[in-house]
Design an enzyme around this catalytic site. Structure first.
Site, PDB file in Angstrom:
ATOM      1  N   PHE A   1      -3.659  -9.526  11.049  1.00  0.00           N
ATOM      2  CA  PHE A   1      -4.822 -10.414  11.077  1.00  0.00           C
ATOM      3  C   PHE A   1      -5.561 -10.433   9.738  1.00  0.00           C
ATOM      4  CE2 PHE A   1      -4.115  -9.003  15.475  1.00  0.00           C
ATOM      5  CZ  PHE A   1      -3.885 -10.233  16.062  1.00  0.00           C
TER       6      PHE A   1
ATOM      7  N   GLU B   1       0.829  -1.199   0.000  1.00  0.00           N
ATOM      8  CA  GLU B   1       0.000   0.000   0.000  1.00  0.00           C
ATOM      9  C   GLU B   1       0.871   1.260   0.000  1.00  0.00           C
ATOM     10  OE1 GLU B   1      -3.292  -2.446   2.638  1.00  0.00           O
ATOM     11  OE2 GLU B   1      -2.353  -0.648   3.494  1.00  0.00           O
TER      12      GLU B   1
ATOM     13  N   LEU C   1      -5.904  -1.271  -0.883  1.00  0.00           N
ATOM     14  CA  LEU C   1      -5.832  -1.338   0.579  1.00  0.00           C
ATOM     15  C   LEU C   1      -6.503  -2.624   1.049  1.00  0.00           C
ATOM     16  CD1 LEU C   1      -6.687   2.354   1.503  1.00  0.00           C
ATOM     17  CD2 LEU C   1      -4.460   1.325   1.062  1.00  0.00           C
TER      18      LEU C   1
ATOM     19  N   GLU D   1      -4.932  -6.155   2.696  1.00  0.00           N
ATOM     20  CA  GLU D   1      -3.792  -6.999   3.061  1.00  0.00           C
ATOM     21  C   GLU D   1      -3.963  -8.441   2.595  1.00  0.00           C
ATOM     22  OE1 GLU D   1      -5.197  -4.807   5.135  1.00  0.00           O
ATOM     23  OE2 GLU D   1      -3.535  -3.381   5.349  1.00  0.00           O
TER      24      GLU D   1
ATOM     25  N   GLN E   1       1.536  -2.562   5.827  1.00  0.00           N
ATOM     26  CA  GLN E   1       1.824  -1.177   6.194  1.00  0.00           C
ATOM     27  C   GLN E   1       2.127  -1.008   7.680  1.00  0.00           C
ATOM     28  OE1 GLN E   1      -1.151   2.117   5.518  1.00  0.00           O
ATOM     29  NE2 GLN E   1       0.328   2.581   3.905  1.00  0.00           N
ATOM     30  N   PHE E   2       1.409  -1.719   8.537  1.00  0.00           N
ATOM     31  CA  PHE E   2       1.708  -1.817   9.971  1.00  0.00           C
ATOM     32  C   PHE E   2       1.416  -3.250  10.387  1.00  0.00           C
ATOM     33  CE2 PHE E   2       0.818   2.662   9.396  1.00  0.00           C
ATOM     34  CZ  PHE E   2       1.800   3.277  10.141  1.00  0.00           C
TER      35      PHE E   2
ATOM     36  N   HIS F   1      -1.628   0.014  15.567  1.00  0.00           N
ATOM     37  CA  HIS F   1      -0.456   0.232  14.718  1.00  0.00           C
ATOM     38  C   HIS F   1       0.845  -0.235  15.369  1.00  0.00           C
ATOM     39  CE1 HIS F   1      -3.304   2.661  12.538  1.00  0.00           C
ATOM     40  NE2 HIS F   1      -2.398   2.987  11.619  1.00  0.00           N
TER      41      HIS F   1
END
Length: 325
Positions: free
Chosen positions: A88, A29, A58, A60, A82-83, A129
């Protein structure tokens, strides 16, 4: 040698592998023109083109599925979550699919995938995050899990991860991205996965740790030295598989140990290290092996973060308990 931050060393590692191998692809992303939320991929799309460094939706779960498919068709995907708190959303791909590809095909197919992701506290990120979820992937067979603590280690370990024929989860502590600079060779080099590094030698106590807690542990060791306590600090670097030999050799030299992690205490890496030490070297121990970790609660909002995270003062306190047992 060049002076680099950790984020610069990570970028340099990806640039090196994109140059060396046309099968390496980098995606996630906002990693293209924007260079990622932390600018880890800054300039790579311009240098190597949109077909090799590109943005994804966007989603995952889609990023993970794409990586698996590309890995099966001869590419070496470097996918970014991204984080890591968003793990999950892609957990089935990481812990249910790519990790067992070699096993389920009898070695005919592999998943040469690198899963890069920032994690960790101390930078006041929003909820979900900063969570330290490394324990979830470290207990998953078929995954190697790597967490560097210095720019030098980050570059060498990431190059090794990208070249590995099995999936590697490569976690980058956000607080370390730009907190300091260090000398990093401009040319390529590798650091073996699965090997720990003794960051400080000592004879009275072993501290086993990883990530940002390496620096907290080193600060604690400096303070303890003023009181005549000589501390050895081991940086695991790879938390799965563990370098048991280096840990045990140190413990059998110092006869005392503590294990430090930023994550909550329950079911973490520290618990596994304590179990390994106890099973293998209990007769060498002169005190119980204690842990320093975060409380077993949900990660707090930013206002309470500093009080919740382990720090060097807690490490000193725990070390003294072991020394004075």
């Amino acid at each position: 040698m060049a002076q680099m931050t950790m984020i610069q060393a990570i970028t340099d590692a990806m640039r090196n592998e994109l140059k060396n191998n046309e099968d390496v692809l980098v995606f996630g992303e906002d990693v293209g023109q924007n260079g990622g939320v932390f600018r880890a991929t800054e300039g790579l799309q311009k240098e190597f083109g949109e077909e090799r460094v590109f943005d994804t939706p966007l989603a995952e779960s889609g990023i993970g599925g794409l990586a698996i498919g590309l890995g099966l068709t001869g590419f070496r995907p470097v996918m970014e979550i991204q984080f890591f708190g968003f793990l999950f959303e892609v957990f089935d791909s990481v812990a249910g699919q790519m990790n067992r590809m070699r096993y389920r095909t009898g070695g005919k197919l592999t998943s040469p995938i690198t899963v890069r992701s920032p994690f960790g506290g101390g930078v006041k990120t929003p909820e979900m995050h900063a969570d330290s979820l490394e324990g979830l992937v470290a207990q998953t067979p078929g995954l190697k899990v790597v967490i560097p603590s210095t720019p030098y280690d980050a570059k060498g370990l990431l190059i090794s991860a990208i070249r590995d024929n099995d999936p590697v989860v490569f976690l980058e502590h956000m607080k370390l991205y730009r907190s300091f600079r260090a000398e990093v060779p401009e040319e390529e080099y590798t650091i073996p996965l699965g090997k720990a590094d003794i960051k400080r030698e000592g004879k009275d106590l072993t501290i086993v740790t990883y990530g940002a807690m390496v620096h907290s542990s080193l600060k604690a060791a400096e303070e303890l030295e003023k009181e005549g306590i000589d501390v050895e600090v081991i940086d695991l670097m790879t938390i799965s598989p563990l370098d048991i030999d280096t840990i045990i050799a140190s413990v059998e030299k110092t006869n005392r140990a503590i294990v430090v992690q930023e994550a909550q205490k329950q079911a973490g890496i520290a618990a596994n290290v304590v179990a390994e030490i106890t099973e293998r070297s209990i007769l060498s121990l002169e005190a119980p092996v204690l842990r320093v970790a975060a409380p077993d609660t949900i990660y707090p909002f930013a206002a309470a973060e500093d009080a919740w995270l382990p720090d060097y003062k807690g490490i000193i306190e725990t070390a003294k308990k072991v020394i004075n047992f």
